[in-house]
Design a protein around this motif. Structure first.
Motif, PDB file in Angstrom:
ATOM      1  N   THR A  49      53.563 -29.966  43.644  1.00 44.53           N
ATOM      2  CA  THR A  49      54.404 -28.714  44.953  1.00 44.53           C
ATOM      3  C   THR A  49      54.958 -28.105  43.555  1.00 44.53           C
ATOM      4  OG1 THR A  49      56.164 -30.728  44.454  1.00 44.53           O
ATOM      5  CG2 THR A  49      53.918 -31.234  45.908  1.00 44.53           C
ATOM      6  N   PRO A  50      55.452 -27.151  44.368  1.00 42.72           N
ATOM      7  CA  PRO A  50      55.369 -26.734  46.275  1.00 42.72           C
ATOM      8  C   PRO A  50      53.673 -26.101  45.992  1.00 42.72           C
ATOM      9  CG  PRO A  50      56.272 -24.651  44.604  1.00 42.72           C
ATOM     10  CD  PRO A  50      56.996 -25.670  44.287  1.00 42.72           C
ATOM     11  N   GLN A  51      53.140 -26.707  46.929  1.00 43.38           N
ATOM     12  CA  GLN A  51      52.074 -26.227  47.165  1.00 43.38           C
ATOM     13  C   GLN A  51      52.253 -24.600  47.830  1.00 43.38           C
ATOM     14  OE1 GLN A  51      49.124 -27.375  46.873  1.00 43.38           O
ATOM     15  NE2 GLN A  51      49.138 -29.593  46.674  1.00 43.38           N
ATOM     16  N   MET A  52      51.406 -23.534  47.978  1.00 38.80           N
ATOM     17  CA  MET A  52      51.775 -22.190  48.949  1.00 38.80           C
ATOM     18  C   MET A  52      50.883 -21.628  49.401  1.00 38.80           C
ATOM     19  SD  MET A  52      54.011 -21.558  45.261  1.00 38.80           S
ATOM     20  CE  MET A  52      52.613 -22.251  44.278  1.00 38.80           C
ATOM     21  N   LEU A  53      50.670 -20.942  50.512  1.00 40.79           N
ATOM     22  CA  LEU A  53      49.702 -20.033  50.887  1.00 40.79           C
ATOM     23  C   LEU A  53      49.780 -18.553  50.589  1.00 40.79           C
ATOM     24  CD1 LEU A  53      47.122 -20.166  52.956  1.00 40.79           C
ATOM     25  CD2 LEU A  53      48.977 -19.941  54.687  1.00 40.79           C
ATOM     26  N   LEU A  54      48.349 -17.824  50.526  1.00 39.42           N
ATOM     27  CA  LEU A  54      48.860 -16.664  49.509  1.00 39.42           C
ATOM     28  C   LEU A  54      48.034 -16.156  49.687  1.00 39.42           C
ATOM     29  CD1 LEU A  54      50.272 -15.264  47.630  1.00 39.42           C
ATOM     30  CD2 LEU A  54      48.268 -15.551  46.049  1.00 39.42           C
ATOM     31  N   GLY A  59      42.555  -9.898  52.036  1.00 39.41           N
ATOM     32  CA  GLY A  59      43.452 -10.688  53.963  1.00 39.41           C
ATOM     33  C   GLY A  59      42.349 -12.680  53.626  1.00 39.41           C
ATOM     34  N   GLU A  60      41.860 -13.079  52.065  1.00 38.05           N
ATOM     35  CA  GLU A  60      40.890 -14.007  52.286  1.00 38.05           C
ATOM     36  C   GLU A  60      42.435 -14.694  51.672  1.00 38.05           C
ATOM     37  OE1 GLU A  60      37.187 -14.790  50.378  1.00 38.05           O
ATOM     38  OE2 GLU A  60      38.914 -13.676  49.558  1.00 38.05           O
ATOM     39  N   LEU A  61      42.574 -15.804  52.905  1.00 40.00           N
ATOM     40  CA  LEU A  61      43.769 -17.338  52.587  1.00 40.00           C
ATOM     41  C   LEU A  61      43.335 -17.925  51.137  1.00 40.00           C
ATOM     42  CD1 LEU A  61      45.078 -18.625  55.656  1.00 40.00           C
ATOM     43  CD2 LEU A  61      46.085 -16.607  54.102  1.00 40.00           C
ATOM     44  N   ALA A  62      44.522 -17.714  50.336  1.00 39.91           N
ATOM     45  CA  ALA A  62      44.463 -19.349  49.279  1.00 39.91           C
ATOM     46  C   ALA A  62      45.962 -20.294  49.645  1.00 39.91           C
ATOM     47  CB  ALA A  62      44.394 -18.919  47.679  1.00 39.91           C
ATOM     48  N   VAL A  63      45.235 -21.586  48.590  1.00 40.27           N
ATOM     49  CA  VAL A  63      46.270 -22.425  48.537  1.00 40.27           C
ATOM     50  C   VAL A  63      46.653 -22.798  47.342  1.00 40.27           C
ATOM     51  CG1 VAL A  63      47.220 -24.938  49.112  1.00 40.27           C
ATOM     52  CG2 VAL A  63      46.265 -23.969  50.924  1.00 40.27           C
ATOM     53  N   ILE A  64      47.522 -22.906  46.901  1.00 41.28           N
ATOM     54  CA  ILE A  64      47.898 -22.715  44.807  1.00 41.28           C
ATOM     55  C   ILE A  64      48.682 -23.865  45.426  1.00 41.28           C
ATOM     56  CG2 ILE A  64      47.379 -20.754  44.357  1.00 41.28           C
ATOM     57  CD1 ILE A  64      49.728 -19.300  43.639  1.00 41.28           C
ATOM     58  N   ASN A  65      49.029 -24.578  43.808  1.00 36.21           N
ATOM     59  CA  ASN A  65      50.431 -25.667  43.544  1.00 36.21           C
ATOM     60  C   ASN A  65      50.838 -24.395  42.372  1.00 36.21           C
ATOM     61  OD1 ASN A  65      48.782 -26.421  41.571  1.00 36.21           O
ATOM     62  ND2 ASN A  65      48.051 -28.201  42.721  1.00 36.21           N
ATOM     63  N   SER A  66      52.026 -25.646  41.739  1.00 34.54           N
ATOM     64  CA  SER A  66      52.546 -25.519  41.068  1.00 34.54           C
ATOM     65  C   SER A  66      52.598 -25.035  39.649  1.00 34.54           C
ATOM     66  CB  SER A  66      54.564 -26.042  41.094  1.00 34.54           C
ATOM     67  OG  SER A  66      53.988 -27.758  41.255  1.00 34.54           O
ATOM     68  N   GLU A  67      50.740 -25.682  39.350  1.00 31.49           N
ATOM     69  CA  GLU A  67      50.660 -25.571  38.508  1.00 31.49           C
ATOM     70  C   GLU A  67      49.546 -24.839  38.289  1.00 31.49           C
ATOM     71  OE1 GLU A  67      49.965 -27.979  35.279  1.00 31.49           O
ATOM     72  OE2 GLU A  67      51.817 -28.590  36.341  1.00 31.49           O
TER      73      GLU A  67
END
Length: 136
Positions: A49-54, A59-67
């Motif tokens: 964490t944090p998990q983040m929505l970018l 316009g595509e969505l991605a979820v990335i984390n603290s790594e």
């Protein structure tokens, strides 16, 4: 603008929404239980964490984390999210409609959201920073 890290500097300006970790875990466990009924969904734990929505790639969505590890949503409106289970990091495919319940109004620059310890993390930041789509 840039931010300093132990291995250099990171450009700033790629803004993501923070995903509420407890709501995300609930969604992850529910989804995991449906996909893997023979496994203990309660053993699923938070990923980094944090998990983040970018928003990336026009316009595509991605979820990335603290790594700095993450995945871009697929054409079926699902995205793989990292969790831990039995001492392993696993990915659970989550529907974007369900994920929306966990996305907060709180934002973070991914230069701050991705840990700053070593060149691998800086490289991961750079990959997502280049893909960032501020217009979306």
């Amino acid at each position: 603008m840039t931010t300093n890290t132990p291995t250099g500097t990171r450009p700033r300006g790629a803004i993501a929404h923070i995903i509420d970790p407890n709501t995300l875990l609930y969604i992850g466990r529910t989804t995991f239980a449906q996909a893997h009924p023979d496994y203990d969904a309660q053993a699923l734990r938070h990923g980094p964490t944090p998990q983040m929505l970018l928003t990336v790639n026009r316009g595509e969505l991605a979820v990335i984390n603290s790594e700095g590890v993450g995945h871009i949503a697929d054409d079926d409106d699902t995205v793989e999210v990292c969790f831990t289970h039995s001492m392993s990091i696993i990915r659970v495919r989550i529907d974007l409609g369900k994920l929306a319940a966990a996305v907060t109004d709180e934002t973070i620059d991914i230069a701050d959201g991705i840990r700053t310890f070593g060149s691998r993390l800086d490289d991961n930041h750079h990959i997502w920073f280049r893909r960032y789509d501020p217009a979306a």
